[in-house]
Design an enzyme around this catalytic site. Sequence first.
Site: not given
Ligand code: NAD
Length: 485
Positions: A291, A389, A257, A181
């Site tokens: 990130c 963040e 992650e 997804k």
């Molecule tokens: P997010 O957590 O809002 O969403 C990430 C994914 O999770 C999306 O596909 C979303 O649809 C899904 N999601 C949302 N709610 C969910 C739930 N209740 N159950 C299951 N899936 C769900 O993150 P974002 O805003 O899309 O991305 C930014 C975040 O990602 C930042 O916090 C960033 O630090 C993190 N990030 C971390 C890394 C790493 O390697 N550590 C890399 C890239 C981004």
Amino acid sequence: MTVQSVLDEIRKRPGTGEVIPVIDPVTEEQITEFTDCGSEAVDTAVARAKASFESGAWQGLTGSAKAKVMWRIADLIDQNADVLAELESLNAGIPTNQAQTIVSVGSEWFRYYAGWCTKVDGISHDVNAGGLTGVDSHMHAYTRKEPYSVVGLIFPWNGPVFNYCAKLAPALAAGCSSVVKPAEETPLSALVLDRILAEAGVPDGVVNLLTGYGHTAGAAITAHPDVDKVAFTGSTEVGREIARASAGSNLKKLTLELGGKSPVLIFDDADLDMAIMMAGFGTFVHSGQACVCGSRILVQRSVYERVVEGIAQLADNLKLGGPKEEGSMIGPLISAKQLSRVMGYIDQGNSDGVEVVTGGHRLDRTGYFVHPTVLTNVDPATSKLYQEEIFGPVVTILPFDDEDQAVAMANDSTYGLAATVWTRDLARSHRLAKRLQAGTVSLNCQLVFDHSMPFGGYKQSGWGYESGKAGIDTYLQTKTVWAQL
Ligand code: NAD
């Protein structure tokens, strides 16, 4: 496939939920839309994945046969690099050259993990083991590495091709079947990748794409009793929800992650020109939506003013713009929601009395652009923008007096994703590599990456690792076998 055919195809994907618009963050205009697949589609996809695993169509292949398919996937990604990069730019506003780099890193994931397909092995021992029987026996003992059957791969919008490949390549190399997804904001490139898998020879049902919201499709995956493992990249907040969903369902294994608030330490003996350039670029690249971006720069007091001035100058010189705009180096934030989140932090900072050295405002043009922002005079103990963040082009710069204080300030965070040290003192750099609480420490470099090196977060930045051998191990479980000789 062409960009237009992808925009058309996603409209036709079946769904039972809300219609979700896909917005170009540069023009703020809708480019296409799709229907949330809903939880029934998750049930169907998981059932297909489970059936494909049980049939052995993929996991039953030899390592070498799997590797050949993985190489074909990599070659097809390269052959479709232009359309993938164009979609990445259109959907996430990433400058064209950076989008091209991301796509080439994507195909290399498959080549790297193709090599591991033939190296999934256990250990073997001849042991004298009496164990609980009390009778000493000569035993042959060995371990088998076995794939989880169905894994859920969920990832964010900040690098759709990168995240798709980083998760799917090791999952396929391990032999897992999966449901995938992408983020609801950036589903487009996944359609091309899905087509590539079929063309490369991944059997039907092994990889199942789901396009929908996190709170619907994502939540249904994480609560599903037949999903054995979820590999998630995203925010710490959602990571926590996923941990709860795992605990409340089948205790599925998790790789998380998560977010970061990465410190960059600049000592007065560093190559300051290089440190300023890399710390600035390492903060503002992709508008701070990577990130590992540095978001807390800590500078030895004797060079503090010079570094603040240098980074502010760099911030002012970075050309923001859409992928098609000449010379554009930095794109917009992904969405109106992200824009309002970032501006919320800046406004909060303003009311807390932080000093805005440069930036602090949205650009006066269409698109979700925020001027790269440098803030000082921040109170680490109380300031939310220092502690949380932001995931935008916003950095706080603070002075320190000595190494111990720098380490204490750097480690004073609930996150532990990455840290950077700029110093010419070799011994100090390695001392700090040990003392800094982060999954990745970069010494006199930033934004460095290779598929062979494990990547993961300390503290609330995550559980487990991606990349390298550690990356495939997370899709394998270990079985110990005892044989009486
Ligand atoms: P997010 O957590 O809002 O969403 C990430 C994914 O999770 C999306 O596909 C979303 O649809 C899904 N999601 C949302 N709610 C969910 C739930 N209740 N159950 C299951 N899936 C769900 O993150 P974002 O805003 O899309 O991305 C930014 C975040 O990602 C930042 O916090 C960033 O630090 C993190 N990030 C971390 C890394 C790493 O390697 N550590 C890399 C890239 C981004």
